[in-house]
Scaffold this motif. Sequence first.
Motif, PDB file in Angstrom:
ATOM      1  N   UNK B  55      30.065  30.042  48.503  1.00  0.00           N
ATOM      2  CA  UNK B  55      29.972  29.051  49.584  1.00  0.00           C
ATOM      3  C   UNK B  55      28.504  28.683  49.821  1.00  0.00           C
ATOM      4  N   UNK B  56      27.639  29.699  49.765  1.00  0.00           N
ATOM      5  CA  UNK B  56      26.211  29.433  49.936  1.00  0.00           C
ATOM      6  C   UNK B  56      25.697  28.549  48.806  1.00  0.00           C
ATOM      7  N   UNK B  57      26.178  28.821  47.585  1.00  0.00           N
ATOM      8  CA  UNK B  57      25.766  28.025  46.425  1.00  0.00           C
ATOM      9  C   UNK B  57      26.116  26.556  46.644  1.00  0.00           C
ATOM     10  N   UNK B  58      27.359  26.319  47.087  1.00  0.00           N
ATOM     11  CA  UNK B  58      27.782  24.927  47.300  1.00  0.00           C
ATOM     12  C   UNK B  58      26.975  24.298  48.436  1.00  0.00           C
ATOM     13  N   UNK B  86      18.917  31.717  43.071  1.00  0.00           N
ATOM     14  CA  UNK B  86      19.099  33.168  42.881  1.00  0.00           C
ATOM     15  C   UNK B  86      18.506  33.918  44.065  1.00  0.00           C
ATOM     16  N   UNK B  87      17.303  33.522  44.475  1.00  0.00           N
ATOM     17  CA  UNK B  87      16.641  34.232  45.575  1.00  0.00           C
ATOM     18  C   UNK B  87      17.466  34.114  46.859  1.00  0.00           C
ATOM     19  N   UNK B  88      17.952  32.909  47.163  1.00  0.00           N
ATOM     20  CA  UNK B  88      18.722  32.732  48.400  1.00  0.00           C
ATOM     21  C   UNK B  88      20.005  33.550  48.387  1.00  0.00           C
ATOM     22  N   UNK B  89      20.725  33.478  47.271  1.00  0.00           N
ATOM     23  CA  UNK B  89      22.007  34.201  47.227  1.00  0.00           C
ATOM     24  C   UNK B  89      21.788  35.700  47.220  1.00  0.00           C
ATOM     25  N   UNK B 118      30.674  32.977  54.963  1.00  0.00           N
ATOM     26  CA  UNK B 118      31.253  32.071  53.978  1.00  0.00           C
ATOM     27  C   UNK B 118      31.893  30.864  54.653  1.00  0.00           C
ATOM     28  N   UNK B 119      32.665  31.152  55.712  1.00  0.00           N
ATOM     29  CA  UNK B 119      33.308  30.063  56.450  1.00  0.00           C
ATOM     30  C   UNK B 119      32.249  29.130  57.041  1.00  0.00           C
ATOM     31  N   UNK B 120      31.200  29.736  57.604  1.00  0.00           N
ATOM     32  CA  UNK B 120      30.121  28.935  58.193  1.00  0.00           C
ATOM     33  C   UNK B 120      29.491  28.021  57.142  1.00  0.00           C
ATOM     34  N   UNK B 124      29.484  23.933  57.071  1.00  0.00           N
ATOM     35  CA  UNK B 124      28.230  23.176  57.005  1.00  0.00           C
ATOM     36  C   UNK B 124      28.254  22.222  55.813  1.00  0.00           C
ATOM     37  N   UNK B 125      28.733  22.720  54.650  1.00  0.00           N
ATOM     38  CA  UNK B 125      28.782  21.851  53.467  1.00  0.00           C
ATOM     39  C   UNK B 125      29.670  20.654  53.729  1.00  0.00           C
TER      40      UNK B 125
END
Lengths: 252, 293
Positions: B55-58, B86-89, B118-120, B124-125
């Motif tokens: 979810x963060x990636x998207x 990579x750093x963020x995830x 993940x839901x958040x 947001x996306x």
Amino acid sequence: MISLETVSVSLSGTPVLHDISLDLPRGGITAVIGPNGAGKSTLVSAIARLTPLRSGRICVDGLDVFRAPTRNLAKILAVMPQDNAVAGRLRVGELVQFGRFPHHQGRPTQTDVALVEAALRTFDLWDIHDRFIDTLSGGQRQRARAAMCYAQGTDYMLLDEPLNNLDIYYARELMRTLRQVADTTGRSIVIVLHDLNHAAVHADRIIALRDGRVVADGPAAEVIRPDVLDAVFGFPIRVETISGKPISLHFL
Amino acid sequence: MTVNLRGDLWFAMELRSVRLLALMQVAVSVALSTLVFQTITGNHILTPSIMGMDALYILIQTSLVFALGGLGYAGLNAQSKFGVEVVLMAALAWGLFLPLLRYSHALVLVLLGGIVLGVLFRSLSSLLARLIDPNDFAVVQSVSYADFNTVNGELLLPGLALTLVALIVSWRARHRLDIVLLGMPTAIGLGIDWPVLAVGLMLMVGTLVAVSTAMVGPVTFLGLLVVALSRRIVGSDRHGPLIIGSVLVSIILLVGGQTLVGSYLGNALPLGVVIEFAGGIAFVLMLFYGRRL
Ligand SMILES: Nc1ncnc2c1ncn2[C@@H]1O[C@H](COP(=O)(O)OP(=O)(O)O)[C@@H](O)[C@H]1O
Ligand SMILES: [Mg+2]
């Protein structure tokens, strides 16, 4: 020796054990009794370094259980937790072999294999050593867990309600086996029991807990008495002496 | 991988070997991360994607498209974008798991935190997606699915190195993982330094997922499918055979699948979609049949 110095434990902020100080010298069987929620499991898991203390200190043979390397402790102290579902597809023999892990770190030697076979025979599991754990009855599983704890070969064994799910035959067998282990190998066994009569017949010492405090501590003759049991369980229990042992008639 | 090769042979060989290596890297890292994650959480139907990392990636992709537009997004330097992803995830995974060192009983809370995040991220996306140009949205959509066709060769080396290290670490931890499967109390009783081992391995899992997601995109169900299949094939929960089994199954599935899809379906159906579909079905079957599957 297992020694507790003013041990207090809180679980999610609720005090569960209050200032418990105890010395359990080497050898013999110590039974821990008390009503549900008295803190018996908490006491056992604190000694086994599974539940952190709020204050106080617990040492086993002089090693502080929360400071000494956990791997060294595993060679002198074994624990069978109260309720612990065994995940995974394991055979009885494999489970008991895991008890030897502290000694072989995953590569069992001939000695380990021999000791595992001895443990399986001691706990009457040899005939089912090839069965998967998840196909066993509750009582058989319970014996397999006890055998694993025994196979660890430690000087101290902590067993939390090992008689759960055992029929009267195997409950008696397990207690007699433990008695024999204590007598012949000099290992120290601390065992949480609900059956007062097993405690009276097999234990050298009985510690009674209530509301996180020790309310009685001594040989069976001193603890299994109507007045003491009333203080522990909150109702009068008749006690008769049979073959020199104080037998509780709590169902009357 | 030489099926239906035409044209400039050398160029094609190089392209295909890069793609082959990349596929193998993703295959290994997905298999390892799922297997280790399932063992530590003591649950056979979880995948590390529960931690909200895909979810963060998207969300990262959507925000980039939102900020830079479709063209600007396409013009980004692949290597630095990969690095940032990579750093963020990895930071997300580390932030979630490091507290476990002190509060080793809080695993369930950590998982819950991952789900909530993940839901958040997903909300947001979709909020951002509503705000961007429909053409740009098509860009977001295309990167929201795993794409095994376009692999950036420059990203390959760091990915391969990391995966190799993870493979060695997991292999060396295989006996301890067998013990971890017995549950935390028993494992500690047998002398496993649970917080250190669990947190260390979870950080490894987080990093692996970060790398493979940044490489090809989210592959939620692939790991689930691979590990469930290899449990079936290996017929034991010992981590020695399971590590070998799931790595092999994963490679066969991805490389074989890519060859089939590429050569015979003419790429009409992306492999990512096929695998997610099969993985989803496997997941539902596992829910229904539990351990018997
Ligand atoms: N995770 C927890 N959070 C708060 N209280 C707990 C927790 N676990 C147990 N307790 C409480 O601690 C007390 C002692 O529990 P326990 O040691 O399991 O009792 P016993 O084994 O003697 O039946 C009980 O009152 C129980 O409600
Ligand atoms: Mg209890």
